[in-house]
Design a protein around this motif. Structure first.
Motif, mmCIF file in Angstrom:
data_model
loop_
_atom_site.group_PDB
_atom_site.id
_atom_site.type_symbol
_atom_site.label_atom_id
_atom_site.label_comp_id
_atom_site.label_asym_id
_atom_site.label_seq_id
_atom_site.Cartn_x
_atom_site.Cartn_y
_atom_site.Cartn_z
ATOM 1 N N ARG A 50 -29.279 35.020 -18.050
ATOM 2 C CA ARG A 50 -30.130 34.512 -19.639
ATOM 3 C C ARG A 50 -29.364 33.452 -19.916
ATOM 4 O O ARG A 50 -28.447 33.427 -20.478
ATOM 5 C CB ARG A 50 -30.374 35.551 -20.267
ATOM 6 C CG ARG A 50 -31.207 35.119 -21.332
ATOM 7 C CD ARG A 50 -31.852 36.520 -22.259
ATOM 8 N NE ARG A 50 -33.023 35.901 -23.081
ATOM 9 C CZ ARG A 50 -34.325 35.832 -22.580
ATOM 10 N NH1 ARG A 50 -34.585 36.006 -21.509
ATOM 11 N NH2 ARG A 50 -35.150 35.152 -23.654
ATOM 12 N N SER A 103 -34.503 31.627 -20.432
ATOM 13 C CA SER A 103 -35.200 32.140 -19.490
ATOM 14 C C SER A 103 -34.238 33.068 -18.551
ATOM 15 O O SER A 103 -32.876 33.080 -18.807
ATOM 16 C CB SER A 103 -35.543 30.741 -18.595
ATOM 17 O OG SER A 103 -36.219 31.462 -17.361
ATOM 18 N N LEU A 124 -33.305 24.922 -16.574
ATOM 19 C CA LEU A 124 -33.888 25.629 -17.787
ATOM 20 C C LEU A 124 -34.113 24.116 -18.501
ATOM 21 O O LEU A 124 -34.910 23.941 -19.392
ATOM 22 C CB LEU A 124 -32.926 26.474 -18.599
ATOM 23 C CG LEU A 124 -33.450 26.671 -19.753
ATOM 24 C CD1 LEU A 124 -34.744 27.498 -19.944
ATOM 25 C CD2 LEU A 124 -32.372 27.574 -20.625
ATOM 26 N N ARG A 182 -44.410 31.867 -24.671
ATOM 27 C CA ARG A 182 -44.215 31.903 -23.141
ATOM 28 C C ARG A 182 -45.217 30.751 -22.432
ATOM 29 O O ARG A 182 -45.922 30.343 -22.665
ATOM 30 C CB ARG A 182 -44.679 33.267 -22.258
ATOM 31 C CG ARG A 182 -44.021 34.600 -23.143
ATOM 32 C CD ARG A 182 -44.807 35.755 -22.474
ATOM 33 N NE ARG A 182 -44.867 35.703 -20.966
ATOM 34 C CZ ARG A 182 -44.172 36.083 -20.016
ATOM 35 N NH1 ARG A 182 -43.034 36.689 -20.704
ATOM 36 N NH2 ARG A 182 -44.187 36.327 -18.968
ATOM 37 N N VAL A 202 -40.565 30.749 -18.954
ATOM 38 C CA VAL A 202 -39.544 30.531 -19.917
ATOM 39 C C VAL A 202 -40.162 30.806 -21.325
ATOM 40 O O VAL A 202 -41.384 30.616 -21.631
ATOM 41 C CB VAL A 202 -39.265 28.755 -19.975
ATOM 42 C CG1 VAL A 202 -38.485 28.473 -18.521
ATOM 43 C CG2 VAL A 202 -40.470 28.008 -20.165
#
Length: 302
Positions: free
Chosen positions: A66, A98, A106, A155, A163
């Motif tokens: 994460r 994420s 990301l 979301r 993500v």
């Protein structure tokens, strides 16, 4: 015959010298190669025995987990306040996270979904801003942050990738509203400072009178125990006078605490017309008298 044999002998010796030099050069090269191979072999053995002796040439890639990344818009988000004349300026920040994405992936998804997040926050702020006057930026900020806290993290999906985004928002006044409110806040600060000064004086007078009352009572009790009645009437009058002053100071403190106005009511009488009019045409609030009637005499500040 002699010349031919001499020539053959010379060429043979020349060839022999060249062959000798070639063998020597090849031997030296072989020796150097052997030393290099031996050094590499020793390093490999040491590396296999102890991996910490030689660091890896490249750092290993981070394990999938994460990861989070924070991004801020290029400028504040502007939404109209009640009346659609003035605006609120919302400073926002977005925290993207994420599970299972690498940081560079990301970052790409955060940049990809950033316009959608800004649009969603703008819509939410505009719905709240219609309920507040342009000078109530603090109340607008509380309502907007409460609305964001009640919602789950946003979301965003693209294919199999998911993500989440957690937005944060802070509200600032319009520059024109800030200039219009500045004289009112300056007057409010002056009145609050004067109020604090009166309250400190009243508290000091009440403590001082209480101290003198205790001293006079000890003196009267001591004189009564000794049987000396001379001057007791004067001491009793002085004690009663100090008790009256103590009571007046206590009433003064109570009046000050009851008359104190909260900060939230400073701008209640203001209207959009008041905000747009010049400072000279605004109605001035009469000042509160500094010392109420019958209050304790002024004493030095603490």
């Amino acid at each position: 015959m002699t010349d031919a044999s001499d020539r053959q002998s010379t060429s043979f010796h020349r060839w022999r010298r060249r062959a000798t030099r070639g063998l020597v050069t090849a031997g030296k090269a072989s020796l150097q190669s052997g030393r290099s191979l031996l050094l590499r072999w020793r390093r490999l053995v040491a590396y296999l025995q102890d991996e910490d002796s030689f660091p890896a040439p490249y750092p290993p890639p981070p394990r999938p987990g994460r990861h989070t990344e924070q991004r801020d818009p290029a400028g504040p988000i502007t939404v109209p306040a009640r009346g659609y004349v003035f605006c609120f300026h919302v400073r926002a920040t977005f925290t993207w996270s994420s599970e299972g994405l690498r940081p560079e992936a990301l970052s790409w998804y955060a940049q990809y979904f950033m316009p959608q997040a800004i649009e969603q926050l703008t819509r939410l702020a505009a719905e709240r801003a219609r309920e507040f006057s342009p000078h109530r930026a603090g109340d607008m900020e509380v309502a907007l942050q409460r609305a964001l806290a009640e919602q789950t993290p946003w979301r965003y999906e693209r294919g199999d990738v998911v993500v989440t985004c957690q937005p944060g928002a802070w509200v600032r006044l319009d520059q024109r509203v800030k200039q219009a409110l500045q004289p009112h806040w300056e007057r409010h600060i002056a009145l609050a400072s004067r109020y604090d000064e009166h309250l400190r004086r009243a508290q000091y007078a009440e403590r001082l009178s209480r101290r003198w009352v205790s001293i006079l009572r000890e003196h009267i009790d001591g004189a009564s125990a000794d049987g000396a009645a001379t001057g007791n009437e004067e001491h009793a009058d002085a004690l009663q006078h100090m008790l009256d002053l103590q009571e007046a100071a206590a009433e003064w403190i109570e009046d000050l605490l009851c008359d104190r106005f909260p900060d939230s009511t400073v701008f209640d009488p203001l209207t959009p017309v008041d905000l747009l009019s010049p400072p000279s045409q605004r109605q001035e609030t009469p000042e509160r008298p500094e010392t109420p009637t019958g209050a304790a005499p002024e004493s030095p500040d603490l």
